[in-house]
Design a protein around this motif. Structure first.
Motif, short mmCIF file in Angstrom:
data_model
loop_
_atom_site.label_atom_id
_atom_site.label_comp_id
_atom_site.label_asym_id
_atom_site.label_seq_id
_atom_site.Cartn_x
_atom_site.Cartn_y
_atom_site.Cartn_z
N VAL A 242 0.81 -1.23 0.00
CA VAL A 242 0.00 0.00 0.00
C VAL A 242 0.85 1.28 0.00
N PRO A 243 1.90 1.40 0.84
CA PRO A 243 2.68 2.65 0.77
C PRO A 243 3.62 2.71 -0.44
N ALA A 324 -6.23 -2.07 8.33
CA ALA A 324 -5.98 -0.65 8.02
C ALA A 324 -5.12 0.02 9.08
N ILE A 329 -3.31 3.76 8.29
CA ILE A 329 -4.36 4.41 7.50
C ILE A 329 -5.46 4.81 8.47
N ALA A 342 -12.01 4.83 6.45
CA ALA A 342 -10.69 5.34 6.07
C ALA A 342 -10.02 4.37 5.08
N LEU A 343 -10.21 3.07 5.30
CA LEU A 343 -9.64 2.07 4.39
C LEU A 343 -10.22 2.23 2.99
N HIS A 346 -8.96 5.29 1.32
CA HIS A 346 -7.56 5.09 0.92
C HIS A 346 -7.48 4.23 -0.36
N GLY A 349 -8.45 6.24 -3.29
CA GLY A 349 -7.35 7.14 -3.65
C GLY A 349 -6.28 6.41 -4.46
N LEU A 350 -5.97 5.17 -4.05
CA LEU A 350 -4.97 4.38 -4.78
C LEU A 350 -5.46 4.06 -6.19
N HIS A 408 -16.84 9.77 -2.82
CA HIS A 408 -15.71 9.99 -1.92
C HIS A 408 -16.23 10.44 -0.56
#
Ligand code: ZN
Length: 414
Positions: A242-243, A324, A329, A342-343, A346, A349-350, A408
């Motif tokens: 993920v990062p 998460a 995250i 939040a997951l 995220h 967003g990815l 979103h």
């Protein structure tokens, strides 16, 4: 958990538990390192092997990797025949062609070099070459009764994790049905993870395979079959992938990020091997079969919707929140729903960073096909392992939602 009750045999372990039983046998020797492909000659010779079929595809030949592997193998005194006709989403027809070449060459080992397609082509061909019949005979698990040839897998993408799995995904050329054909003997004997090889991937391939790897860790972290060991691989895979995918988008030559991504994808593969997948993969397969949507794109589009769907199950909600929390995250102590929101944000967003399609309408999918797609998704083997059972209507609702622009911001998952 009441340990006293367990000791007395009075209570079974709950279905969802990190204490779920498992039977783990590592089958693949993992070799990781920059330029580790240089060891291929010595490794193949020590199998022992003398005649190799190098299974790859035209893109890998063009990138120069196939020639390099061939030279390294020949330098070690091995006779090498090359099959460079692997195709995306390998079919039974491709397997037949590969088996013909392997049979003629009288090989005693496979080396698969490329993305998941080349790895699956070699794995699938190994079944038919050593056990006879046709690919369809091995649809399911453990149907190879005779020994199989050793396979060395060298992935050039960070995605499928096929290098750590005993399953090959092969599509029936006639029906387009994706068949998962697996047997412990089909697992690669050795996987060479050389991050340098992943530098040559086109950005589109990096994006699609990277999203697929992330979908693997998200799905394996919550499946019905998850256990302490598969969770360890899923969580570590999540932290590695993920990062680092955004780092690669920023700088495709970032070898450290490439290496972490490759390790994460391999760990995701080990998680799948031990806990199977879920509804995002079940919903993605019919989209690939009918519309040729690239696997990573199809899985990516369905994943946030499936996370929201599964989040209504308390145990799955907790499992997502824990997942998460590891790369920060979210924080479980802020509340499970908030963590899963939040997951999802995220993940979306990815998907945007990876320039994945926003909706099924953008992929040319016709709304009138929803009932057919939903019927087929419900029949996918991987649907059985989703933490929340799905009906055909549930899949239809997921596809319907995938037509709407992605929302979103925070939404309630309860
Ligand atoms: Zn996948």
């Amino acid at each position: 958990m009441n340990l006293e009750k367990l000791q007395n045999g009075a209570s079974a372990l709950p279905q969802f538990s990190t204490l779920a039983p498992f039977d783990f046998q590592p089958r693949t020797r993992l070799i990781f390192g920059v330029n580790s492909i240089e060891r291929i000659g010595e490794l193949a010779r020590d199998l022992p092997a003398a005649k190799i079929l190098l299974v790859t595809d035209a893109g890998i030949v063009a990138a120069g990797h196939a020639e390099r592997a061939l030279r390294l193998l020949e330098k070690a005194g091995l006779k090498v025949t090359m099959f460079d006709q692997s195709e995306e989403n390998p079919t039974t027809k491709c397997i037949e062609q590969c088996v013909q070449v392997a049979r003629k060459a009288g090989i005693d080992a496979f080396v698969a070099l490329g993305g998941g397609s080349s790895l699956d082509t070699a794995k699938g061909s190994n079944f038919v070459l050593t056990n006879g019949g046709r690919m369809q005979d091995y649809w399911g698990s453990g149907k190879a009764t005779k020994p199989m040839l050793p396979l060395i897998a060298i992935p050039t993408t960070a995605g499928t994790g096929s290098e750590c799995q005993s399953f090959a995904l092969i599509a029936d050329s006639e029906t387009h049905q994706k068949m998962a054909c697996g047997d412990p003997k089909a697992a690669p004997r050795i996987a060479i993870l050389d991050p340098v090889l992943t530098l040559s991937q086109p950005m589109r391939v990096t994006a699609c395979t990277g999203i697929d790897a992330i979908a693997h860790v998200v799905e394996t972290a919550v499946t019905k079959r998850r256990n302490a060991l598969s969770l360890m691989f899923a969580h570590e895979g999540f932290k590695l992938t993920v990062p680092n995918l955004p780092r690669i988008f920023d700088n495709p030559k970032d070898l450290e990020a490439r290496g972490r991504m490759q390790l994460g994808a391999a760990m995701a593969g080990m998680a799948i091997e031990n806990s199977m997948l879920g509804a995002a993969h079940a919903a993605a397969n019919p989209l690939t079969a009918h519309y040729g949507i690239v696997h990573g794109q199809a899985v990516g589009m369905m994943l946030p919707l499936v996370v929201r769907f599964n989040g209504k199950d308390r145990e799955a909600l907790k499992a997502y929140a824990e997942l998460a929390s590891a790369p920060e995250i979210a924080c479980v102590s802020d509340g499970l729903e908030e963590a899963v929101n939040a997951l999802v944000v995220h993940l979306e967003g990815l998907l945007d960073l990876a320039q994945m399609p926003r909706s099924l309408a953008d992929c040319g999918v016709n709304r009138s096909m929803i009932p057919t797609l939903a019927q087929e998704a419900a029949k996918q083997w991987t649907a059985n392992y989703n933490p929340r059972p799905l009906t055909v209507d549930d899949f239809a609702a997921l596809y319907e939602a995938a037509f709407k622009p992605r929302a979103h911001g925070l939404q309630s998952t309860a």
